[in-house]
Design a protein around this motif. Structure first.
Motif, PDB file in Angstrom:
ATOM      1  N   UNK A  42     -61.533   4.794-135.223  1.00 37.94           N
ATOM      2  CA  UNK A  42     -61.110   5.855-136.133  1.00 37.94           C
ATOM      3  C   UNK A  42     -59.591   5.935-136.103  1.00 37.94           C
ATOM      4  N   UNK A  43     -59.012   6.309-137.243  1.00 35.45           N
ATOM      5  CA  UNK A  43     -57.574   6.519-137.336  1.00 35.45           C
ATOM      6  C   UNK A  43     -57.350   7.880-137.986  1.00 35.45           C
ATOM      7  N   UNK A  44     -56.568   8.734-137.333  1.00 42.50           N
ATOM      8  CA  UNK A  44     -56.270  10.038-137.906  1.00 42.50           C
ATOM      9  C   UNK A  44     -54.850  10.057-138.455  1.00 42.50           C
ATOM     10  N   UNK A  45     -54.656  10.892-139.450  1.00 44.47           N
ATOM     11  CA  UNK A  45     -53.330  11.120-140.026  1.00 44.47           C
ATOM     12  C   UNK A  45     -53.304  12.538-140.566  1.00 44.47           C
ATOM     13  N   UNK A  46     -52.112  13.133-140.585  1.00 48.61           N
ATOM     14  CA  UNK A  46     -52.018  14.520-141.018  1.00 48.61           C
ATOM     15  C   UNK A  46     -51.609  14.658-142.478  1.00 48.61           C
ATOM     16  N   UNK A  47     -51.598  13.525-143.226  1.00 47.70           N
ATOM     17  CA  UNK A  47     -51.242  13.568-144.640  1.00 47.70           C
ATOM     18  C   UNK A  47     -51.976  12.454-145.382  1.00 47.70           C
ATOM     19  N   UNK A  48     -52.401  12.750-146.598  1.00 43.24           N
ATOM     20  CA  UNK A  48     -53.149  11.776-147.382  1.00 43.24           C
ATOM     21  C   UNK A  48     -52.302  10.545-147.709  1.00 43.24           C
TER      22      UNK A  48
ATOM     23  N   UNK B 141     -39.413  30.861-145.296  1.00 41.21           N
ATOM     24  CA  UNK B 141     -39.533  30.194-146.597  1.00 41.21           C
ATOM     25  C   UNK B 141     -39.172  28.727-146.381  1.00 41.21           C
ATOM     26  N   UNK B 142     -40.091  27.792-146.628  1.00 38.86           N
ATOM     27  CA  UNK B 142     -39.803  26.386-146.338  1.00 38.86           C
ATOM     28  C   UNK B 142     -39.022  25.694-147.451  1.00 38.86           C
ATOM     29  N   UNK B 143     -38.038  24.898-147.050  1.00 37.99           N
ATOM     30  CA  UNK B 143     -37.301  24.017-147.952  1.00 37.99           C
ATOM     31  C   UNK B 143     -37.580  22.595-147.479  1.00 37.99           C
ATOM     32  N   UNK B 144     -38.172  21.766-148.346  1.00 36.52           N
ATOM     33  CA  UNK B 144     -38.673  20.459-147.920  1.00 36.52           C
ATOM     34  C   UNK B 144     -38.247  19.358-148.888  1.00 36.52           C
ATOM     35  N   UNK B 145     -38.427  18.111-148.452  1.00 34.86           N
ATOM     36  CA  UNK B 145     -38.118  16.945-149.285  1.00 34.86           C
ATOM     37  C   UNK B 145     -39.151  16.788-150.394  1.00 34.86           C
ATOM     38  N   UNK B 146     -38.746  16.088-151.428  1.00 31.49           N
ATOM     39  CA  UNK B 146     -39.675  15.753-152.519  1.00 31.49           C
ATOM     40  C   UNK B 146     -40.441  14.488-152.130  1.00 31.49           C
ATOM     41  N   UNK B 147     -41.384  14.667-151.198  1.00 30.86           N
ATOM     42  CA  UNK B 147     -42.235  13.589-150.708  1.00 30.86           C
ATOM     43  C   UNK B 147     -43.686  13.909-151.058  1.00 30.86           C
ATOM     44  N   UNK B 148     -44.549  12.904-151.159  1.00 30.83           N
ATOM     45  CA  UNK B 148     -45.962  13.187-151.453  1.00 30.83           C
ATOM     46  C   UNK B 148     -46.580  14.209-150.502  1.00 30.83           C
TER      47      UNK B 148
END
Length: 335
Positions: free
Chosen positions: A128-134, A264-271
């Motif tokens: 199994x492989x886990x990841x926290x993002x699709x 309030x989160x400020x984040x990158x424009x990443x998937x």
């Protein structure tokens, strides 16, 4: 159950071992640099960062002896890197679970065919492989499209209770090019012209720390250095805005902690950002030439906090995610 855990020396690995120890009988730890994790019965340091093939040969033999002597029921790799590859090559019938961290599957395999082959081998060897993002799962499927092995699962966090919010913007990612701290300071310099009462607090260290301090000279910027968990939580609790704009990332534990504390989160424009943030509603996604700190001031706080607390409660609390990791261990053993 005796589990061998291998990974990068970090607070994330430390927190994971602390959480999973409740469910397993014994933890054996392998890292490339020393780290004190009291939950581990034994700890070994074996590094493959030196590109000397002779050192690699001797370290591979050492690694095989450790795995043979310890004879774990299961191996769990945190971060799919060179250490992960050599561990995967050193086990035979022992079940392997791997957890991708972000750049290890999004960026590193693109460097050259050697790193690509390392990543592909670990993924294929894992039950199994886990990841926290699709987006990370999608990248790994291009290396091995065994859809049933991929599990979308967060590490989980201990939520942070907010306190009285101050006019503070908080950053706590590493000081290297990936995390764009220089850009954060430039945004803050522009933001400060019309908002002189605000402060930028920067935790952490890295190869660019001194350069960043020079860039921030004359601004209301505080460099806090490495913080322990309690100190970090104090910053989340009082910060009104949390900023994390790396060039590549999975779901950041720091981001989830900040969200839980009503920053309030400020984040990158990443998937991965779009998996958590609806721009202008429950956070700001950095884009174009707009200053994201100015945009953060326009957010409806009540609506933002309600959405974010719901997201945290649904999928990010450590108690629930750790149970899911243990259930995955049991599935891997019975597969």
């Amino acid at each position: 159950m005796k589990v061998l855990i291998a990974g990068e020396s970090s607070i994330h690995l430390q927190n994971y071992c602390c959480a999973i120890k409740t469910y397993v009988d014994e933890i054996i730890l392998i890292t490339e640099t020393p780290i004190m994790i009291t939950e581990a019965k034994k700890s070994y340091v074996i590094s493959f960062r030196d590109m000397n093939p002779i050192k690699w040969f001797f370290n591979i033999q050492k690694l095989k002896r450790i795995i043979s002597d310890e004879n774990p029921d299961l191996v769990h790799i945190h971060q799919i890197n060179r250490l992960a590859y050599f561990i995967a090559k050193s086990i035979y019938k022992t079940p392997l679970v791997s957890t991708a961290w972000g750049s290890d599957v999004l960026l590193v395999p693109k460097r050259n065919f050697i790193f690509s082959n390392f990543s592909r081998y670990v993924i294929r060897k894992s039950r199994y492989v886990t990841a926290d993002a699709q987006v990370m799962i999608d990248a790994m499927k291009k290396m091995d499209n065994s859809s049933s092995k991929y599990i979308h699962l967060q590490y989980g966090i201990d939520t942070v209770a907010p306190s009285t919010k101050e006019k503070v913007i908080y950053s706590n990612r590493l000081h290297n090019k990936l995390y764009n701290i220089e850009t954060i300071i430039k945004y803050f310099a522009e933001f400060s012209k019309n908002n002189p009462e605000w402060e930028l607090h920067i935790a952490g260290k890295g190869e660019e720390t001194e350069k960043l301090k020079s860039l921030a000279a004359g601004l209301k910027v505080k460099f806090l250095g490495w913080l322990n968990k309690e100190q970090n939580n104090e910053q989340y609790a009082k910060a009104s805005i949390y900023v994390s704009i790396p060039s590549s990332d999975g779901t950041s534990v720091s981001l989830l902690e900040a969200i839980s504390a009503n920053c309030i989160p400020v984040v990158s424009d990443l998937p991965v950002s779009h998996e958590w943030i609806l721009d202008g509603v429950n956070g700001v996604i950095r884009k174009g030439n707009k200053n994201p700190f100015k945009e953060a001031l326009t957010i409806n706080k009540e609506k933002c906090f309600a959405i974010n607390q719901k997201k945290i409660n649904a999928s990010a609390k450590k108690e629930e995610t750790t149970k899911k990791f243990f259930e995955l261990y049991k599935k891997a053993l019975s597969k």
